[in-house]
Design an enzyme around this catalytic site. Structure first.
Site, PDB file in Angstrom:
ATOM      1  N   GLU A 229       0.937  -1.661  -0.060  1.00  0.00           N
ATOM      2  CA  GLU A 229      -0.527   0.336   0.412  1.00  0.00           C
ATOM      3  C   GLU A 229       0.858   1.418  -0.128  1.00  0.00           C
ATOM      4  OE1 GLU A 229      -3.312   1.595   2.889  1.00  0.00           O
ATOM      5  OE2 GLU A 229      -2.329  -0.097   3.756  1.00  0.00           O
TER       6      GLU A 229
ATOM      7  N   LYS B   4     -10.829   2.394  -1.861  1.00  0.00           N
ATOM      8  CA  LYS B   4     -10.709   1.636  -0.254  1.00  0.00           C
ATOM      9  C   LYS B   4     -11.918   1.688   0.503  1.00  0.00           C
ATOM     10  CE  LYS B   4      -7.563   1.355   3.664  1.00  0.00           C
ATOM     11  NZ  LYS B   4      -6.308   2.023   4.472  1.00  0.00           N
TER      12      LYS B   4
ATOM     13  N   CYS C 238      -5.454  -2.590   3.036  1.00  0.00           N
ATOM     14  CA  CYS C 238      -5.385  -3.236   3.590  1.00  0.00           C
ATOM     15  C   CYS C 238      -6.731  -2.934   4.809  1.00  0.00           C
ATOM     16  CB  CYS C 238      -4.480  -1.326   4.844  1.00  0.00           C
ATOM     17  SG  CYS C 238      -3.781  -1.646   5.578  1.00  0.00           S
TER      18      CYS C 238
END
Length: 292
Positions: A43, A116, A153
């Site tokens: 990331e 995300k 993540c």
């Protein structure tokens, strides 16, 4: 027989953006030389993990998806090596900003982007200051070697995300990550927990999974973080088949027979026996069904 070799990279990221990109490219080349066909970078690898602090100066480093120079560079690299590259980047979109991943196919075509969905907020991980919640929804990507589901993540802590991508046809789950120490509690070490949650996604959905994390210590204005690495590849039962340590840079690879994995997924029955009619509570925050 449909086989695929998955790869994860693990590296330290410093203040020299060009050096970070060069190191990432070198690791992609190393992974490709070892047979990697789908190669996962961690990331936000272009920069230090800037979310340690709430610093508005970082917004100047966000760039739009169209004509993004880093995506263009890794598109050319993917085409040269014939590999699939999910590439994490800080995306600007009008007044909004996202933590995003672009999916680059093995011919260099940029298939699109995922933003995300779950944005964390806590000491050292001040992501809500920088990123809006993603508006793309969960997506899967049919690439040359496999259909991919990609989360970023904090997404990896949510079984709903993994299951949604599996239902949409993912054959492999990928999670680029930046996670390490907790400034508010130096005794807290989440490495094992972090791995086990994702191993559960692999086992529950009967598909291989790759997680790529960073290593090294980074000091911000208000706190420092030490990223604990632990990048790994799990098989369709959730077992780790390759794993990095807490400090080293490098690459991992593992090869899977997707036909065999697909047969196991069909035979195991977890998708056959699902009861979505009973899962309505998942659509609420408090577990209560509305309108009853």
């Amino acid at each position: 027989m449909s086989t695929v070799t998955l790869a994860a990279t693990q590296m330290h990221c410093g203040d020299d953006f060009a050096a970070n990109l060069n190191r990432a490219e070198a690791l992609v080349r190393e992974a490709a030389a070892k047979g990697g066909q789908i190669i996962l970078l961690q990331e936000l690898f272009e920069t230090p993990y800037f979310c340690k602090d709430q610093d508005p100066d970082w917004f100047t480093d966000a760039r739009e998806f169209e004509n993004h120079p880093v995506l263009a560079r890794f598109s050319a690299l993917a085409a040269e090596l014939g590999v699939v590259l999910p590439v994490s980047y800080f995306e600007a979109a009008g007044p909004a900003h996202y933590n995003s991943v672009a999916i680059i196919d093995a011919d260099g075509a940029i298939l699109g982007t995922y933003r995300k969905s779950h944005i964390p907020q806590g000491p050292g991980y001040e992501e809500k200051f920088y990123f809006s919640p993603g508006d793309t929804g969960f997506r899967v990507w049919k690439t040359r070697f496999a259909t991919l589901g990609v989360g970023i993540c904090w997404d990896q802590w949510f079984p709903e995300a993994a299951r949604a991508m599996a239902l949409m046809g993912a054959e492999v789950l990928l999670y680029p990550t930046a996670i390490g120490s907790e400034p508010q509690d130096p005794t807290l070490d989440s490495l094992g927990h972090w791995q086990r949650v994702m191993q559960g996604h692999a086992g529950a959905n009967l598909m291989p999974l790759v997680a790529s994390n960073r290593v090294g210590s980074e000091q911000g204005k208000t706190c420092g973080l030490t990223f604990y690495g632990g990048s790994f590849i799990a098989d369709h039962t959730g077992a780790k088949v390759a794993e990095m340590d807490r400090e080293s840079e490098g690459v991992l690879t593992a090869t899977f027979n997707l036909d065999a994995v697909r047969a196991a997924r069909r035979a195991w029955g977890v998708f056959r026996d699902r009861r979505p009619d009973l899962y309505g509570t998942l659509s609420s925050l408090d577990g209560r069904l509305r309108g009853n």
